[in-house]
Design a protein around this motif. Structure first.
Motif, PDB file in Angstrom:
ATOM      1  N   GLN A 131      98.254  25.855 -46.823  1.00 40.73           N
ATOM      2  CA  GLN A 131      96.747  25.748 -46.566  1.00 40.73           C
ATOM      3  C   GLN A 131      96.146  27.029 -46.073  1.00 40.73           C
ATOM      4  O   GLN A 131      95.147  27.346 -46.798  1.00 40.73           O
ATOM      5  CB  GLN A 131      96.684  24.682 -45.299  1.00 40.73           C
ATOM      6  CG  GLN A 131      95.257  24.496 -45.109  1.00 40.73           C
ATOM      7  CD  GLN A 131      95.042  23.684 -43.706  1.00 40.73           C
ATOM      8  OE1 GLN A 131      95.792  23.957 -42.820  1.00 40.73           O
ATOM      9  NE2 GLN A 131      93.938  22.758 -43.798  1.00 40.73           N
ATOM     10  N   LEU A 179      89.535  21.732 -50.523  1.00 39.45           N
ATOM     11  CA  LEU A 179      90.234  22.248 -49.203  1.00 39.45           C
ATOM     12  C   LEU A 179      90.329  21.022 -48.249  1.00 39.45           C
ATOM     13  O   LEU A 179      91.080  21.183 -47.196  1.00 39.45           O
ATOM     14  CB  LEU A 179      89.739  23.512 -48.554  1.00 39.45           C
ATOM     15  CG  LEU A 179      90.104  25.107 -49.264  1.00 39.45           C
ATOM     16  CD1 LEU A 179      89.325  25.998 -48.832  1.00 39.45           C
ATOM     17  CD2 LEU A 179      91.720  25.232 -49.450  1.00 39.45           C
ATOM     18  N   VAL A 218      93.084  18.829 -48.393  1.00 37.12           N
ATOM     19  CA  VAL A 218      94.461  19.240 -47.853  1.00 37.12           C
ATOM     20  C   VAL A 218      94.471  19.052 -46.385  1.00 37.12           C
ATOM     21  O   VAL A 218      95.500  18.370 -45.860  1.00 37.12           O
ATOM     22  CB  VAL A 218      94.485  20.949 -47.942  1.00 37.12           C
ATOM     23  CG1 VAL A 218      95.837  21.331 -47.289  1.00 37.12           C
ATOM     24  CG2 VAL A 218      94.470  21.149 -49.392  1.00 37.12           C
ATOM     25  N   GLN A 219      93.444  19.122 -45.746  1.00 38.88           N
ATOM     26  CA  GLN A 219      93.351  19.025 -44.327  1.00 38.88           C
ATOM     27  C   GLN A 219      93.542  17.362 -43.866  1.00 38.88           C
ATOM     28  O   GLN A 219      94.283  17.127 -43.302  1.00 38.88           O
ATOM     29  CB  GLN A 219      91.970  19.332 -43.617  1.00 38.88           C
ATOM     30  CG  GLN A 219      91.945  19.310 -42.289  1.00 38.88           C
ATOM     31  CD  GLN A 219      92.891  19.894 -41.302  1.00 38.88           C
ATOM     32  OE1 GLN A 219      92.937  21.152 -41.526  1.00 38.88           O
ATOM     33  NE2 GLN A 219      93.494  19.262 -40.380  1.00 38.88           N
ATOM     34  N   ALA A 229     100.066  17.379 -48.967  1.00 37.27           N
ATOM     35  CA  ALA A 229      99.174  18.567 -48.566  1.00 37.27           C
ATOM     36  C   ALA A 229      99.548  19.864 -49.138  1.00 37.27           C
ATOM     37  O   ALA A 229      98.765  20.914 -49.543  1.00 37.27           O
ATOM     38  CB  ALA A 229      99.146  18.862 -46.900  1.00 37.27           C
ATOM     39  N   ALA A 248      97.396  22.102 -51.901  1.00 36.17           N
ATOM     40  CA  ALA A 248      97.173  23.761 -51.275  1.00 36.17           C
ATOM     41  C   ALA A 248      97.621  24.589 -52.507  1.00 36.17           C
ATOM     42  O   ALA A 248      97.021  25.483 -52.764  1.00 36.17           O
ATOM     43  CB  ALA A 248      97.699  23.971 -50.192  1.00 36.17           C
TER      44      ALA A 248
END
Length: 206
Positions: free
Chosen positions: A115, A155, A158-159, A170, A174
């Motif tokens: 990430q 993004l 991903v979080q 994730a 990323a």
């Protein structure tokens, strides 16, 4: 003598019935099921999939063995094998739980690192977009900007995966963002290089 034998026979039969009516190892089975459930909750199905599949196989064999004994006449039931399977399932479940928890933490660390790399890559690409030459091809520049904006928005996905503790997803997301960002950066850098070559070099003053 005959009377003693007549008295002993019913007594022996009673003892045989009491000792011969084996019961399923309920407590051991429950302990095995609990260990396997805890292994599953620790992420075993994801991080130690092969070992977890074996656990499920052992549990299925245990239930089948108990069922096979249950249908037998009471005097012929023998739950010895079921007890062994239950003990094995419990021990293996506890071991797999520990292994899965360890691998889950490793996956979390890898996902967080991925990430960070993706975030830095997107930031660098955004900085390059600001330097990108407008030239005649405004449509191409707008397309690049849209791509970068999409990367920045992704993004958040991903979080979200991290918040759900879906660390493999994730990390995969990323990495995809990083790779796409690198491709866009290369495209912009090539455009900047062409613009630089097209500019006339300034002559030195004598």
């Amino acid at each position: 003598m005959i009377q003693i034998r007549q008295t002993f026979a019913p007594l022996a039969l009673t003892v045989l019935l009491v000792t011969g009516c084996a019961k399923p190892p309920t407590e051991q089975i429950e302990a095995a099921e609990k260990a396997i459930k805890e292994a599953q909750q620790s992420g075993a199905a994801t991080y130690t999939a092969e070992e977890y599949a074996k656990l499920e196989g052992t549990l299925a064999a245990l239930k089948k063995e108990v069922g096979d004994q249950d249908v037998k006449f009471a005097l012929f039931r023998d739950y010895g094998k079921a007890e062994q399977l239950a003990a094995s399932a419990k021990a293996d479940g506890e071991r797999v739980k520990t292994e899965a928890a360890k691998k889950k933490e490793e996956a979390k660390a890898a996902a967080l690192q991925a990430q960070q790399v993706a975030q830095e890559s997107v930031k660098s690409t955004l900085d390059l977009v600001a330097k990108a030459p407008v030239g005649k091809d405004r449509a191409a520049l707008e397309a690049i900007k849209n791509d970068v904006d999409a990367l920045k928005a992704s993004l958040n996905q991903v979080q979200t995966a991290l918040d759900k503790e879906d660390y493999p997803a994730a990390q995969t997301q990323a990495k995809a963002i990083h790779d796409k960002s690198q491709a866009v950066s290369t495209e912009i850098q090539n455009a900047l290089a062409k613009v630089g070559k097209g500019k006339p070099s300034s002559s030195k003053k004598k």
